[in-house]
Design an enzyme around this catalytic site. Sequence first.
Site, short mmCIF file in Angstrom:
data_model
loop_
_atom_site.label_atom_id
_atom_site.label_comp_id
_atom_site.label_asym_id
_atom_site.label_seq_id
_atom_site.Cartn_x
_atom_site.Cartn_y
_atom_site.Cartn_z
N HIS A 143 3.79 -2.20 3.18
CA HIS A 143 3.91 -0.86 2.59
C HIS A 143 5.35 -0.49 1.87
O HIS A 143 6.27 -0.54 2.54
CB HIS A 143 3.81 0.22 3.62
CG HIS A 143 2.55 0.21 4.26
ND1 HIS A 143 2.31 -0.86 5.34
CD2 HIS A 143 1.36 0.78 4.17
CE1 HIS A 143 0.95 -0.76 5.70
NE2 HIS A 143 0.28 0.36 4.98
N ASP A 153 0.94 -1.13 0.05
CA ASP A 153 -0.16 -0.06 0.22
C ASP A 153 0.92 1.23 0.02
O ASP A 153 2.04 1.09 0.14
CB ASP A 153 -0.92 0.08 1.25
CG ASP A 153 -2.14 -0.93 1.10
OD1 ASP A 153 -2.07 -1.76 0.36
OD2 ASP A 153 -2.95 -0.94 2.19
NI NI Z 1 -2.52 3.11 3.32
#
Ligand code: NI
Length: 266
Positions: free
Chosen positions: A217, A76
Amino acid sequence: MNQKFYHRNRVTAGFIISFALLFFMSWVYVYKNEILFGKKKAEVVEPEPEREPENEPEPERPTVDVTKPMIAITFDDGPGKYTMQLLECLEANGARASFFMVGTNIPKYPETVKKMKEIGCDIGNHTMHHARLTKLDAAGIQYEVGAVNQEIQNLLGEGAALVRPPYGSVDAVVQQATGLPLVMWSVDTRDWELKNTELVKNYVLDTVKDGEIILLHDIHETTVQAMLQVIPELVNRGYQLVTVSEMAVARGVTLENGQKYYSFYK
Ligand code: NI
């Protein structure tokens, strides 16, 4: 003498006729062979154009073996400056992942986004401004999702087919307004909090199992460094690293708009 002369002429004539015949027959033989070679050549040449289509570069997309364990790694908040390195590692290991991107980051890394598609990764939507969608009305949600998909479409020819709502914040309005399947996760690495390569690496390797969706991430260098070691190790352990959409297909799940997906356990 006369008879001898006549006899010698006959012998000479015989030789001449014999040579002429031999020459003629040799010529016919050569001529016939030329025809034969000509035909043979034509036969050899013919299959070549048929072979050409087989040699045409086909997009090499590794197929998923439904009988073997698989994991969907998801990233993400990117793309970021470490994402390309991650893509090269995925490609080198015959692996794919899913990227849920923030709209404001996409124009900074167009080549990275193109590379994602090129190697068969899922292109995902993580809203334009990393918005908590439950705080927005339907129009606001549609803008946050729609603007990203417009960017992706301009770059790749088609928008994202999946959404990951920031913070995992979903309610009935979000489910209705996004109009796309909502991809959640079953393993939260908390990599953004740990920011430690060893801890992230060990957490993923110790936790994951077949059918899992892992949340990571790619904007953090520590995460990317961890995954550069985790990806080959998971492949080594016999896992297929697939996209969310590939895993859904492999598990016989049809992704539906507005529905939430946490994992694809057998
Ligand atoms: Ni996010």
